[in-house]
Design a protein around this motif. Structure first.
Motif, PDB file in Angstrom:
ATOM      1  N   LEU A  26       0.832  -1.210   0.000  1.00  9.32           N
ATOM      2  CA  LEU A  26       0.000   0.000   0.000  1.00  9.32           C
ATOM      3  C   LEU A  26       0.866   1.260   0.000  1.00  9.32           C
ATOM      4  O   LEU A  26       0.532   2.251  -0.651  1.00  9.32           O
TER       5      LEU A  26
ATOM      6  N   ALA B 282       3.965   9.876  11.828  1.00 10.68           N
ATOM      7  CA  ALA B 282       5.289  10.384  11.460  1.00 10.68           C
ATOM      8  C   ALA B 282       5.224  10.950  10.044  1.00 10.68           C
ATOM      9  O   ALA B 282       4.348  10.607   9.262  1.00 10.68           O
ATOM     10  N   GLU B 283       6.177  11.815   9.742  1.00  8.09           N
ATOM     11  CA  GLU B 283       6.215  12.440   8.409  1.00  8.09           C
ATOM     12  C   GLU B 283       6.302  11.364   7.329  1.00  8.09           C
ATOM     13  O   GLU B 283       5.659  11.482   6.275  1.00  8.09           O
TER      14      GLU B 283
ATOM     15  N   VAL C 186      16.385   4.720  -2.695  1.00  6.03           N
ATOM     16  CA  VAL C 186      15.944   6.118  -2.653  1.00  6.03           C
ATOM     17  C   VAL C 186      16.150   6.612  -1.219  1.00  6.03           C
ATOM     18  O   VAL C 186      15.892   5.877  -0.270  1.00  6.03           O
ATOM     19  N   VAL C 187      16.615   7.842  -1.076  1.00  2.00           N
ATOM     20  CA  VAL C 187      16.871   8.357   0.266  1.00  2.00           C
ATOM     21  C   VAL C 187      15.594   8.294   1.121  1.00  2.00           C
ATOM     22  O   VAL C 187      14.519   8.675   0.665  1.00  2.00           O
TER      23      VAL C 187
ATOM     24  N   ARG D 138      11.771   2.675   0.402  1.00  2.00           N
ATOM     25  CA  ARG D 138      12.717   3.651  -0.154  1.00  2.00           C
ATOM     26  C   ARG D 138      14.149   3.198   0.088  1.00  2.00           C
ATOM     27  O   ARG D 138      14.998   3.279  -0.811  1.00  2.00           O
TER      28      ARG D 138
ATOM     29  N   HIS E  76       2.541   1.829  -3.798  1.00  2.00           N
ATOM     30  CA  HIS E  76       1.815   2.309  -4.986  1.00  2.00           C
ATOM     31  C   HIS E  76       2.010   3.806  -5.241  1.00  2.00           C
ATOM     32  O   HIS E  76       2.327   4.194  -6.366  1.00  2.00           O
ATOM     33  N   PRO E  77       1.826   4.678  -4.218  1.00  3.36           N
ATOM     34  CA  PRO E  77       2.002   6.105  -4.503  1.00  3.36           C
ATOM     35  C   PRO E  77       3.426   6.467  -4.935  1.00  3.36           C
ATOM     36  O   PRO E  77       3.629   7.481  -5.600  1.00  3.36           O
ATOM     37  N   LEU E  78       4.405   5.633  -4.559  1.00  9.60           N
ATOM     38  CA  LEU E  78       5.796   5.903  -4.941  1.00  9.60           C
ATOM     39  C   LEU E  78       6.118   5.371  -6.331  1.00  9.60           C
ATOM     40  O   LEU E  78       7.238   5.533  -6.814  1.00  9.60           O
ATOM     41  N   GLY E  79       5.148   4.667  -6.938  1.00 10.28           N
ATOM     42  CA  GLY E  79       5.444   4.017  -8.214  1.00 10.28           C
ATOM     43  C   GLY E  79       6.231   2.730  -8.014  1.00 10.28           C
ATOM     44  O   GLY E  79       6.866   2.236  -8.948  1.00 10.28           O
ATOM     45  N   ILE E  80       6.199   2.186  -6.790  1.00  7.70           N
ATOM     46  CA  ILE E  80       6.874   0.915  -6.488  1.00  7.70           C
ATOM     47  C   ILE E  80       5.806  -0.165  -6.363  1.00  7.70           C
ATOM     48  O   ILE E  80       4.898  -0.048  -5.532  1.00  7.70           O
TER      49      ILE E  80
ATOM     50  N   GLU F 268       6.906   3.052   4.069  1.00 10.68           N
ATOM     51  CA  GLU F 268       7.465   3.825   2.961  1.00 10.68           C
ATOM     52  C   GLU F 268       8.987   3.868   3.049  1.00 10.68           C
ATOM     53  O   GLU F 268       9.683   3.671   2.045  1.00 10.68           O
TER      54      GLU F 268
END
Lengths: 363, 363
Positions: free
Chosen positions: B17, B272-273, B287-288, B282, B20-24, B278
């Motif tokens: 979940l 959390a931010e 990805v950082v 990452r 998906h928004p990350l394109g992963i 996620e």
């Protein structure tokens, strides 16, 4: 709980993603082979007026909603004879015709720009005489993202304009020299409870939304909420509704409304206690919507054409990426990026950084 | 970017979940027919040591990770010969054996409760003589959620205890009269950058995590971060790691670590931010990772056995529901609920409301 969605694009994708944690699954009906909601929802693949698929959809779900306005009313009425459909069909009907929509605004005491119906070049010329120039000639039906409209700046633009627009039923609207464009995003539950997110300030480019910024405590929010409330109550509405307005001084003029989740509300995923997607599902599923309170300040950039590289987005402090997993194509909305922050000064700075991203892909 | 996950349960579901928004996109390998990540990920259905499926997984993805510790090392080593595997196999290996894990803690200067290996009843009796009572006898391998352990309170409990535990290689640990249990959830990027979320305070019931509360600015966080950093750097770790510790006074004693996203970090989705899910994706995708800064205070309640009704959860102000779409079953983790708030007083009050929910289903 299973929710059916007519349309399987990015709005359906984000509804489906919001549904999973709630235990709500989505089934989408969409003619596209590559509907971008398919990886996270069941995809019924076919036309919106395919009775076999409409029956399968109705049999598979508890309630039906839609993610875009150009669904046929006939399909929706057929479905609503079998299973609840929210928002109500009357809301969709009003938004499918710009003249009906503007007349509804007027009927409900919602201020709008001046407008007149136009069904011929003669009527156009008469309407220009009454409304003046500049003004905007729009098709009554099937317009979106700036398509289906012509701006008439001077008398020479009027000649042949109706034919140029396709010779279809149209509406002439006064051109509004607005200070800014804002959206009021609101939700109404089945019990009639209404909540509104912070007002959103929108910046368009080439007729497509480019930037949307949340405006907590905006002084004109009460006007937008009053307008939206009139619509919601008149329509006995259930779900999320977006009302787009022009602001001139301290006045708002309603431009149009969308009976669905809306691009200008995407920032609510990170920037509000509950997102527009979650609250739309909760409303149509008969669960009380959650708080619409903002979490700090947010700005959203649409990614048009292609996504910028993930790594370049993630270097921006506070950036949250939303890739719709769509094939790149000029002018296509393929994703968005939201930055949420407690710091209004940082928001201004980061808005410039976001716009720079467009130069490297997000255009 | 496609990430393969060994295991297709709720951790894989929440990773997918978040992806998906990350394109992963995620591909999961799981033997269960009803793997709860299947609605949001591609599901390769079969055993973890099925070479055909392992090959298919390796061919389908850019990088592989795992969502639980009891994956066979042989499968993981086979995969890592074909495609990068993060966290590193050595991290998984250390956590599969409680004795190796505790020896690693000791080697790295991470304080732990006293412990001794036990491979027979005689060794148990000798170990009890040195460590004293009360103490805890645990199998070295395959223990989780309080399974595979016996608390030895008095001399009479020692007789036959090793046989009772199955006569398998074991470890005797001093029973720690702790003030509280805490988790340090941390992430390390491929470049070696380390970030830590707020410390989490955990309350268990019947050996299963019941409540996890974020503790922004906790005074012992630096100790947990120091311990975790030693592990991360020694293992050249990539991804999220959870270190569970006992606190006694101002000291922490490391109990165990998990080389994966962890139940005690679920509150980071809202609180959390950037969530642990996620950031794990990452990190393994190169990805950082994003900011781990807290957003207010959070408390998470595990739903064990069955979910409470959605409507009763949604009446709690600030509640966010996470239904794993699993069939109800006694003792099974089927979902969790997180409340995030800026108000520490409300957090205390709502924790009581959450516990009340357990009486009506969430138990």
């Amino acid at each position: 709980m299973v929710v059916g969605i007519l349309g399987g694009g990015q709005l359906a994708r984000m509804l489906a993603l919001a549904g999973h944690p709630l235990g709500i699954r989505c089934v989408v009906l969409d003619p596209a082979d590559d509907a971008c909601s398919a990886p996270v929802a069941r995809h019924l693949h076919g036309a919106f007026d395919d009775r076999v698929l409409l029956d399968e959809l109705a049999d598979s779900v508890d309630v039906i909603t839609y993610e875009f306005e150009n669904v046929s009313l006939e399909s929706l009425r057929y479905l609503s004879s079998r299973v609840p459909v929210y928002p109500p069909v009357a809301a969709l009907e009003a938004t499918q015709d710009r003249l009906d929509e503007k007349n509804l605004f007027r009927e409900l005491g919602i201020e709008t720009p001046d407008f007149l119906p136009v069904s011929s070049q003669e009527e156009l010329e008469s309407a220009v005489g009454r409304i003046g120039l500049p003004s905007v000639l729009k098709t009554r039906r099937m317009g979106y993202d700036g398509k289906g409209q012509i701006v008439l700046k001077e008398a020479a633009d009027v000649a042949g304009a109706w034919e140029q627009l396709g010779g279809v039923p149209a509406i002439l609207e006064a051109f509004v020299p607005f200070d800014r464009e804002v959206s009021g995003i609101v939700v109404r539950s089945i019990e009639g409870e209404i909540s509104a997110w912070s007002l959103t300030e929108n910046i368009h480019a080439d007729g497509i939304l480019k930037l949307a910024t949340s405006k907590p405590h905006d002084p004109v929010k009460p006007i937008a909420l009053d307008f939206a409330t009139r619509l919601l109550e008149h329509l006995d509405y259930v779900g999320v509704l977006a009302l787009e307005c022009f602001q001139i001084g301290d006045r708002l003029l309603a431009n149009e409304f969308a009976p669905r989740v809306h691009n200008s509300g995407h920032w609510t995923i990170e920037g509000a206690e509950t997102s527009q997607f979650e609250n739309h599902l909760r409303a149509v599923a008969g669960v009380v919507p959650g708080s619409t309170e903002p979490l700090g300040h947010s700005v959203m950039l649409n990614c048009i054409g292609e996504m910028p590289p993930l790594a370049s987005v993630m270097r921006i402090r506070g950036a949250h990426m939303h890739d719709y997993a769509k094939e790149p194509r000029s002018g296509r909305k393929v994703g968005h990026i939201t930055v949420r922050t407690a710091d209004a000064d940082y928001l201004r700075q980061v808005t410039a950084d976001l716009c720079d991203l467009q130069k490297s892909g997000c255009r």
